[in-house]
Design a protein around this motif. Structure first.
Motif, PDB file in Angstrom:
ATOM      1  N   ALA A 273      30.785  78.176  47.967  1.00 31.24           N
ATOM      2  CA  ALA A 273      30.130  77.552  46.816  1.00 31.24           C
ATOM      3  C   ALA A 273      30.573  78.249  45.547  1.00 31.24           C
ATOM      4  N   VAL A 274      30.675  77.465  44.478  1.00 22.91           N
ATOM      5  CA  VAL A 274      31.061  77.989  43.163  1.00 22.91           C
ATOM      6  C   VAL A 274      30.141  77.387  42.117  1.00 22.91           C
ATOM      7  N   LYS A 278      27.591  78.163  31.431  1.00 22.60           N
ATOM      8  CA  LYS A 278      27.841  78.387  30.004  1.00 22.60           C
ATOM      9  C   LYS A 278      26.489  78.456  29.305  1.00 22.60           C
ATOM     10  N   HIS A 279      26.263  79.515  28.566  1.00 24.47           N
ATOM     11  CA  HIS A 279      24.992  79.704  27.863  1.00 24.47           C
ATOM     12  C   HIS A 279      23.801  79.579  28.805  1.00 24.47           C
ATOM     13  N   ALA A 280      23.931  80.190  29.977  1.00 28.70           N
ATOM     14  CA  ALA A 280      22.880  80.270  30.994  1.00 28.70           C
ATOM     15  C   ALA A 280      22.555  78.937  31.643  1.00 28.70           C
ATOM     16  N   ASN A 281      23.295  77.897  31.349  1.00 30.91           N
ATOM     17  CA  ASN A 281      23.118  76.605  32.005  1.00 30.91           C
ATOM     18  C   ASN A 281      24.352  76.271  32.838  1.00 30.91           C
ATOM     19  N   PRO A 282      24.173  75.757  34.048  1.00 31.06           N
ATOM     20  CA  PRO A 282      25.346  75.356  34.831  1.00 31.06           C
ATOM     21  C   PRO A 282      26.030  74.142  34.235  1.00 31.06           C
ATOM     22  N   CYS A 283      27.355  74.182  34.199  1.00 31.30           N
ATOM     23  CA  CYS A 283      28.101  72.990  33.799  1.00 31.30           C
ATOM     24  C   CYS A 283      28.901  72.434  34.972  1.00 31.30           C
ATOM     25  N   GLY A 284      28.775  73.061  36.133  1.00 29.72           N
ATOM     26  CA  GLY A 284      29.380  72.534  37.350  1.00 29.72           C
ATOM     27  C   GLY A 284      29.058  73.415  38.529  1.00 29.72           C
ATOM     28  N   VAL A 285      28.636  72.812  39.621  1.00 29.04           N
ATOM     29  CA  VAL A 285      28.317  73.533  40.848  1.00 29.04           C
ATOM     30  C   VAL A 285      28.796  72.691  42.014  1.00 29.04           C
ATOM     31  N   ALA A 286      29.387  73.341  43.017  1.00 30.55           N
ATOM     32  CA  ALA A 286      29.895  72.553  44.143  1.00 30.55           C
ATOM     33  C   ALA A 286      30.026  73.392  45.399  1.00 30.55           C
TER      34      ALA A 286
END
Length: 527
Positions: A273-274, A278-286
């Motif tokens: 998993a990765v 950015k700025h403590a918010n996820p911009c992509g998870v998979a």
């Protein structure tokens, strides 16, 4: 500037023997009489020194297995006496009290004893009594007495004694401040342990402590000062990681790396998993068959926001993953480990900070989080709530497919780490659109859908990534409009906590749109 106070006699009693003999030899060579206790005295004698036993100083033997040895007027009188006070000096003469000019003490290893899981009785036995009493006495009388509680200060103290014949007022003040910080941290650790043992979620008084690891260039902005402290529960992450390469870490680097690593740890045992943050918010998870595949899927969700972000992996980095990561600019890469090939690849990006933690944090472990308010601070238990398939309540006529169910659970787990109001679209084990931090849940839905459309265009795909996806909401949909916005974006299934007074209206809208919907009964606000 005041004259240095002479150091003729030192009491040394330490649990941590690091640097002890070299320091003691420098003191002895400078003419300082050494007075010691128990194991410290043995260590000094083995090093060829001849310390005086504290029992000789007090005229009273150590008793009760060493529990009582320094709790004596001849110790505390020697530490607390004001050197220029005639009455104090007369009392010393009348009672045969010898002045003590330097105290070198570090405490029983209570924190380490608790950390290794020792039983109750052993933890209690490692609560130091005499040490803190002496430290506080010497620190109070720092105008006349030096107090060293950390081996890191041995050299500074020895150097001044060698050069000046004593300790400067400036150093004694700094050492006193460090001493009180140490006893405060020690007492805070004991109080926190007792609260846990007693099952007190909210004790009458609470204290937090930490030890300075490093000062940072600045805080969130250049006009703010910042530092990193270690303390609290033992938990692997950005604060305790080994930096394998890269520039100095910043406040924002550490904050984002912590957020990314806590998120990716949710998928321990689920395969590679990765998470890109950015700025403590996820911009992509998979999730993926490999870290390289997981990274590619995560990047596809929002390649624009991912630039200059933090990348977290739940497994040791390999060359294939590192090669992919090196294709764009990242501020930080954090993982449990990395093989030599991966580190070699990332070393080409000399500014990228690579953090290796050894292990993943346990997302289900209990713990506390806190944040300051004007005049106080808020304390709460960590959000370690987790939803499994058996917890889902299917509320629509259409039941989700197995793939939709897996994606709903994945999306809801990610939503737990997105600032509220959070909307997460996911498909085949990857986020395809994320909306975060909006005042309206509808706006979060639309932003996530728009990002998904932009990502599809960037990838050269004709349809938005959200088509055929599921959508997760961190809290209930108060109206049907947020759900319908998700349906318009192409979502086929919805996962949300439920609990709105308009749940029936929202369920009816889902049925009319042909959506499957599950209620979790658990909310994941993140402010």
């Amino acid at each position: 500037m005041s004259q240095p106070s002479p150091v003729r006699r030192a009491i040394i009693s330490v649990s941590d023997k690091s640097g002890l003999t070299a320091f003691a030899k420098r003191l002895a060579a400078a003419g300082v009489e050494l007075v010691s206790t128990g194991g410290t005295a043995r260590a000094l004698r083995e090093a060829g020194l001849a310390p005086r036993d504290v029992s000789e100083l007090t005229g009273f033997p150590e008793i009760m297995d060493g529990r009582v040895k320094t709790l004596h007027p001849k110790v505390h009188g020697g530490l607390l006496a004001l050197r220029g006070d005639a009455a104090h000096q007369a009392a010393m003469r009348d009672h045969g009290i010898e002045p003590v000019d330097l105290l070198v003490v570090n405490l029983y290893p209570f924190e380490a004893t608790v950390a290794r899981g020792a039983d109750y009785d052993e933890c209690v036995e490692n609560i130091d009594i005499g040490g803190p009493a002496m430290i506080r006495a010497a620190a109070k009388n720092h105008a006349h007495v030096g107090v060293v509680t950390d081996p890191a200060d041995y050299d500074a103290a020895a150097t001044e004694i060698e050069k000046l014949g004593g300790l400067s007022h400036e150093l004694k003040r700094r050492l006193a401040a460090a001493a009180y910080a140490r006893t405060a941290a020690y007492d805070a650790a004991i109080a926190a342990w007792f609260a846990r043992e007693l099952g007190e979620a909210h004790p009458r008084a609470i204290a937090f402590s930490g030890a300075l690891k490093q000062t940072l260039r600045y805080g969130e902005n250049p006009h703010q000062r910042a530092a990193l402290y270690l303390g609290g529960e033992a938990r692997p992450g950005a604060a305790t990681a080994r930096q394998a390469q890269g520039k100095e870490l910043s406040y924002n680097n550490l904050n984002d790396a912590d957020a990314a690593f806590e998120l990716v740890a949710e998928f321990a045992g689920a395969g590679p998993a990765v998470a890109i943050v950015k700025h403590a918010n996820p911009c992509g998870v998979a999730l993926g068959a490999s870290l390289a595949e997981a990274y590619a899927k995560a990047l596809k969700c929002d390649p624009v926001s991912a630039f200059g972000g933090v990348i977290a992996a739940n497994q040791a980095l390999d060359r294939a993953a590192a090669e992919k990561i090196a294709e764009i600019f990242a501020e930080v890469v954090i993982a449990p480990d990395a093989d030599e090939d991966a580190l070699s690849v990332l070393s080409r990006k000399k500014n990228v900070r690579v953090l290796l933690t050894g292990i993943l944090p346990d997302p289900a472990a209990p713990g506390l989080t806190w944040r300051p308010l004007a005049g106080g601070f808020l304390v709460q238990s960590r959000d370690n709530g987790r939803i499994r398939e058996a917890d889902l309540k299917i509320v629509t006529r259409r039941r989700p497919t197995p793939q939709e169910t897996a994606d709903m659970l994945f999306a809801f787990t990610v939503a737990k780490h997105v600032k509220s109001n959070a909307i997460v679209y996911a498909k085949k084990g990857a986020t395809v659109g994320i909306g975060a931090g909006q005042m309206s849940r509808v706006d979060s839905s639309r932003i996530a859908a728009r990002k998904a459309a932009d990502a599809a265009e960037a990838a050269g795909e004709r349809e938005p990534l959200t088509k055929g996806s599921v959508v997760a909401s961190d809290a209930f949909f108060p109206f049907a409009d947020g759900l319908l916005a998700a349906a318009e974006a192409g979502a086929t299934a919805v996962i949300q906590p439920g609990g709105s007074i308009r749940d029936e209206e929202v369920i009816a809208a889902a049925d009319e749109a042909g959506l499957a919907m599950a209620f979790t009964g658990m909310r994941h606000f993140r402010h």
